[in-house]
Write a protein that holds these residues in place. Structure first.
Motif, PDB file in Angstrom:
ATOM      1  N   UNK A 164       0.831  -1.197   0.000  1.00  0.00           N
ATOM      2  CA  UNK A 164       0.000   0.000   0.000  1.00  0.00           C
ATOM      3  C   UNK A 164       0.868   1.250   0.000  1.00  0.00           C
ATOM      4  N   UNK A 165       0.247   2.319  -0.455  1.00  0.00           N
ATOM      5  CA  UNK A 165       0.961   3.576  -0.660  1.00  0.00           C
ATOM      6  C   UNK A 165       0.488   4.594   0.374  1.00  0.00           C
ATOM      7  N   UNK A 166       1.431   5.339   0.926  1.00  0.00           N
ATOM      8  CA  UNK A 166       1.050   6.377   1.891  1.00  0.00           C
ATOM      9  C   UNK A 166       1.967   7.589   1.713  1.00  0.00           C
ATOM     10  N   UNK A 167       1.670   8.635   2.463  1.00  0.00           N
ATOM     11  CA  UNK A 167       2.541   9.808   2.378  1.00  0.00           C
ATOM     12  C   UNK A 167       3.909   9.485   2.959  1.00  0.00           C
ATOM     13  N   UNK A 168       4.934  10.044   2.372  1.00  0.00           N
ATOM     14  CA  UNK A 168       6.278   9.787   2.861  1.00  0.00           C
ATOM     15  C   UNK A 168       7.196   9.434   1.725  1.00  0.00           C
ATOM     16  N   UNK A 169       8.218   8.639   2.037  1.00  0.00           N
ATOM     17  CA  UNK A 169       9.169   8.251   0.995  1.00  0.00           C
ATOM     18  C   UNK A 169       9.721   6.871   1.308  1.00  0.00           C
ATOM     19  N   UNK A 170      10.415   6.309   0.377  1.00  0.00           N
ATOM     20  CA  UNK A 170      11.101   5.013   0.482  1.00  0.00           C
ATOM     21  C   UNK A 170      10.120   3.823   0.457  1.00  0.00           C
ATOM     22  N   UNK A 171      10.734   2.641   0.345  1.00  0.00           N
ATOM     23  CA  UNK A 171       9.963   1.395   0.277  1.00  0.00           C
ATOM     24  C   UNK A 171      10.293   0.563   1.509  1.00  0.00           C
ATOM     25  N   UNK A 172       9.244   0.066   2.192  1.00  0.00           N
ATOM     26  CA  UNK A 172       9.435  -0.729   3.399  1.00  0.00           C
ATOM     27  C   UNK A 172       8.815  -2.103   3.238  1.00  0.00           C
ATOM     28  N   UNK A 173       9.455  -3.082   3.886  1.00  0.00           N
ATOM     29  CA  UNK A 173       8.902  -4.427   3.980  1.00  0.00           C
ATOM     30  C   UNK A 173       8.359  -4.595   5.392  1.00  0.00           C
ATOM     31  N   UNK A 174       7.102  -5.042   5.523  1.00  0.00           N
ATOM     32  CA  UNK A 174       6.529  -5.240   6.856  1.00  0.00           C
ATOM     33  C   UNK A 174       6.186  -6.722   7.012  1.00  0.00           C
ATOM     34  N   UNK A 175       6.607  -7.308   8.116  1.00  0.00           N
ATOM     35  CA  UNK A 175       6.310  -8.725   8.358  1.00  0.00           C
ATOM     36  C   UNK A 175       4.992  -8.856   9.101  1.00  0.00           C
ATOM     37  N   UNK A 176       4.499 -10.119   9.189  1.00  0.00           N
ATOM     38  CA  UNK A 176       3.211 -10.383   9.816  1.00  0.00           C
ATOM     39  C   UNK A 176       3.178  -9.884  11.268  1.00  0.00           C
ATOM     40  N   UNK A 177       4.317 -10.017  11.952  1.00  0.00           N
ATOM     41  CA  UNK A 177       4.347  -9.611  13.367  1.00  0.00           C
ATOM     42  C   UNK A 177       4.648  -8.125  13.544  1.00  0.00           C
ATOM     43  N   UNK A 178       4.717  -7.399  12.399  1.00  0.00           N
ATOM     44  CA  UNK A 178       4.817  -5.933  12.496  1.00  0.00           C
ATOM     45  C   UNK A 178       6.206  -5.349  12.378  1.00  0.00           C
ATOM     46  N   UNK A 179       7.229  -6.223  12.251  1.00  0.00           N
ATOM     47  CA  UNK A 179       8.585  -5.690  12.058  1.00  0.00           C
ATOM     48  C   UNK A 179       8.666  -4.993  10.706  1.00  0.00           C
ATOM     49  N   UNK A 180       9.508  -3.968  10.629  1.00  0.00           N
ATOM     50  CA  UNK A 180       9.577  -3.181   9.413  1.00  0.00           C
ATOM     51  C   UNK A 180      11.035  -2.939   9.043  1.00  0.00           C
ATOM     52  N   UNK A 181      11.365  -3.137   7.762  1.00  0.00           N
ATOM     53  CA  UNK A 181      12.728  -2.790   7.339  1.00  0.00           C
ATOM     54  C   UNK A 181      12.718  -2.202   5.932  1.00  0.00           C
ATOM     55  N   UNK A 182      13.755  -1.455   5.645  1.00  0.00           N
ATOM     56  CA  UNK A 182      13.866  -0.780   4.357  1.00  0.00           C
ATOM     57  C   UNK A 182      14.096  -1.791   3.231  1.00  0.00           C
ATOM     58  N   UNK A 183      13.409  -1.581   2.107  1.00  0.00           N
ATOM     59  CA  UNK A 183      13.680  -2.367   0.902  1.00  0.00           C
ATOM     60  C   UNK A 183      14.487  -1.448  -0.012  1.00  0.00           C
ATOM     61  N   UNK A 184      15.792  -1.661  -0.024  1.00  0.00           N
ATOM     62  CA  UNK A 184      16.676  -0.757  -0.778  1.00  0.00           C
ATOM     63  C   UNK A 184      16.703  -1.096  -2.258  1.00  0.00           C
ATOM     64  N   UNK A 185      16.991  -0.083  -3.042  1.00  0.00           N
ATOM     65  CA  UNK A 185      17.279  -0.347  -4.448  1.00  0.00           C
ATOM     66  C   UNK A 185      18.651  -1.014  -4.498  1.00  0.00           C
ATOM     67  N   UNK A 186      18.768  -2.164  -5.184  1.00  0.00           N
ATOM     68  CA  UNK A 186      20.077  -2.821  -5.223  1.00  0.00           C
ATOM     69  C   UNK A 186      21.062  -2.001  -6.058  1.00  0.00           C
ATOM     70  N   UNK A 187      22.353  -2.214  -5.818  1.00  0.00           N
ATOM     71  CA  UNK A 187      23.374  -1.562  -6.659  1.00  0.00           C
ATOM     72  C   UNK A 187      23.165  -1.928  -8.114  1.00  0.00           C
TER      73      UNK A 187
END
Lengths: 345, 345
Positions: free
Chosen positions: A314-337
């Motif tokens: 889903x899309x929201x205000x802000x920037x960057x791409x995040x991966x969210x797990x079922x238990x709510x952990x969140x980490x950045x999905x970086x553009x690869x080199x």
């Protein structure tokens, strides 16, 4: 300074390379509203979209496809994800002297079959034969046209957004939109790499290369498509980051919902490659207005290559791409080199 | 069967190859009235012409030009000789890893300058980097559009001929037409070959690579242009034979009138190469209705690259291409097996 493979691998390094070498020289070069400076999947002129891709894949014939199918689909898909109806391709063949004529014919038949699937004609081409040890390179250019369904779709988008374009850009995402993936990710890159590394234990590994026009047509006919991209080199990581950047929004992907085959996941683990970062050749990332997302999903699932489609972000205000797990952990999905699999397309 | 360099050298062998491999697979594939089966300089769709060329020239930088200028002009010229106004090109770069970034930039700047000369925009592209020892390959696709001047020209042609097309084809020659050459022949092929063989004595040897739109535009604006072709691989021998074949007419060329530089003639003699058979990259063979030929000639001579233009041939009923000398001797001008200079474009 010398050019490195990362400069052509579809990730952050390639973006820098394009900005330094191409955009610096040519500027924002365009004849329509979408030109070189947009670094989108293609450029517009009149009622048409045009896109070009070079194909240097190794091996030339692989499980699930070959360079003929790949090079037809490469540009058919680029114009399809801009919402255009693909109508024609052209083809520049560069062939090593001594190449087997039967192998070339096999690749051409495969290219023809892929064109037929999308009702696209090969209308012009060129052939060069060289002594360099290259096997076969194929560069294709695709042209797609504006059509009624696209107009209706864009009218829906314009209800809530200032959208002067006649085609679908990477930059159309708005907060509230849903992200649909048209099927499993990682198939092309991981299966090509597995074949090279002779990981034969995974019997069902195969490239997903196919024309996505059936998917994009149904999505657009439903209406409410705000942005689309085919996640080729650099995988969904690169595609989602480009869409997020250009749309100036945050994208949150629900990690467990991203469809991936068990065999691809297992092979990726063994190879030490993130399947989010590798090329897909028959998939579409679709941005959809929230109230249309379920209908688009159903429409995509009815298409030949869209049966495994899911809403997974889903899309929201802000920037960057995040991966969210079922238990709510969140980490950045970086553009690869760059795409971790060389010579993937 | 294995593919040989002659299969990609622009002559009779390539015609056979294209018929066996490409046309056999794709058939008469088209979306407009001019398609793959016409084997013309490009194909039509709507009000546009599209054409594709791969460029593998060696060396990459040569006297008079480089791969950047060559690859821009390659497709700009293909659409120009169909009477279209060139508007855009796309570019697929395939680069060897380790290639000097400065050399690439130099080629890109040269491509940009050539585009600017013809008021053409580079709108889309693709970059692949490979470990294969290729240096740099560039495939370009050009698009040109229908324009007012072309319409007026075609109206003149239609006064004496059934001509349903919206563009200028190789097949438009009719008995009575004159043949105009826009300038000296053999410059590109002979100077590339001389550079490779280090024939340094001929100081003014240089490629003629340039955009021919200035020439074709003025010719068309004058009116009465029945056919045009840029004599690239296979030289004027291949171009004239294709025009004669497709138009089902005889062409007689007045040998002494065909413009050629003394240095090119001398270098060709030493190299043992017929300068009629080698690629030109900035010349046009123009078929002109007799009553318009002198005016077209004057118009072409006023253009930047057309100062040496001459009327040097005529069209009559019959078939094949003949060379006639001042004293009246006549001999066949055959289509070469292939361009005698490898890696010429």
């Amino acid at each position: 300074m010398r050019i490195s493979t990362k400069d052509g691998a579809g990730g952050r390094k390639m973006q820098e390379f394009l900005e330094e070498v191409i955009l610096d020289t040519f500027g924002d070069s365009s004849v329509g509203s979408i030109g070189l400076g947009n670094l989108d999947d293609g450029a517009s002129f009149g009622n048409y979209i045009i896109s070009t891709d070079g194909h240097t894949v190794k091996p030339l014939f692989f499980k699930g496809g070959d360079i003929g199918r790949l090079s037809a689909c490469g540009t058919i898909n680029d114009v399809s994800v801009m919402g255009a109806r693909p109508i024609l391709i052209t083809c520049s063949l560069i062939i090593q002297a001594g190449f087997e004529l039967e192998d070339l014919k096999r690749a051409m038949v495969s290219m023809k079959e892929s064109c037929d699937e999308a009702d696209v004609k090969l209308v012009a081409g060129d052939t060069k034969v060289v002594e360099d040890e290259i096997g076969l390179y194929v560069s294709t250019t695709g042209v797609g046209e504006y059509w009624d369904g696209l107009e209706t779709n864009l009218d829906i988008i314009r209800e809530t957004q200032d959208y002067p374009e006649n085609f679908i850009k990477d930059s159309g995402l708005a907060p509230g939109d849903k992200i649909i993936l048209s099927g499993t990710v990682g198939d092309h890159g991981i299966s090509i790499m597995s074949e090279r590394e002779e990981l034969n234990i995974f019997g069902d590994l195969a490239s997903d290369v196919c024309p996505v026009w059936g998917i994009t047509r149904r999505a657009i006919e439903t209406g409410g498509v705000s942005a689309m991209k085919d996640p080729t080199r650099g995988g969904i990581s690169a595609a989602l980051n480009e869409m997020s950047d250009k749309s100036a929004v945050k994208i949150t992907m629900f990690e467990e919902k991203i469809p991936v085959k068990n065999s691809i996941r297992a092979a990726a683990d063994i190879l030490g490659i993130n399947f989010h970062d590798v090329a897909n050749e028959g998939k579409v990332v679709i941005g959809a207005r929230e109230e249309y997302a379920e209908d688009i999903l159903e429409a995509v699932r009815r298409s030949k290559y869209g049966k495994d489609a899911v809403i997974c972000g889903e899309v929201s205000e802000g920037s960057k791409v995040f991966l969210r797990t079922k238990i709510g952990a969140r980490r950045l999905m970086n553009i690869p080199e760059g795409d971790p699999v060389p010579r993937v397309c």
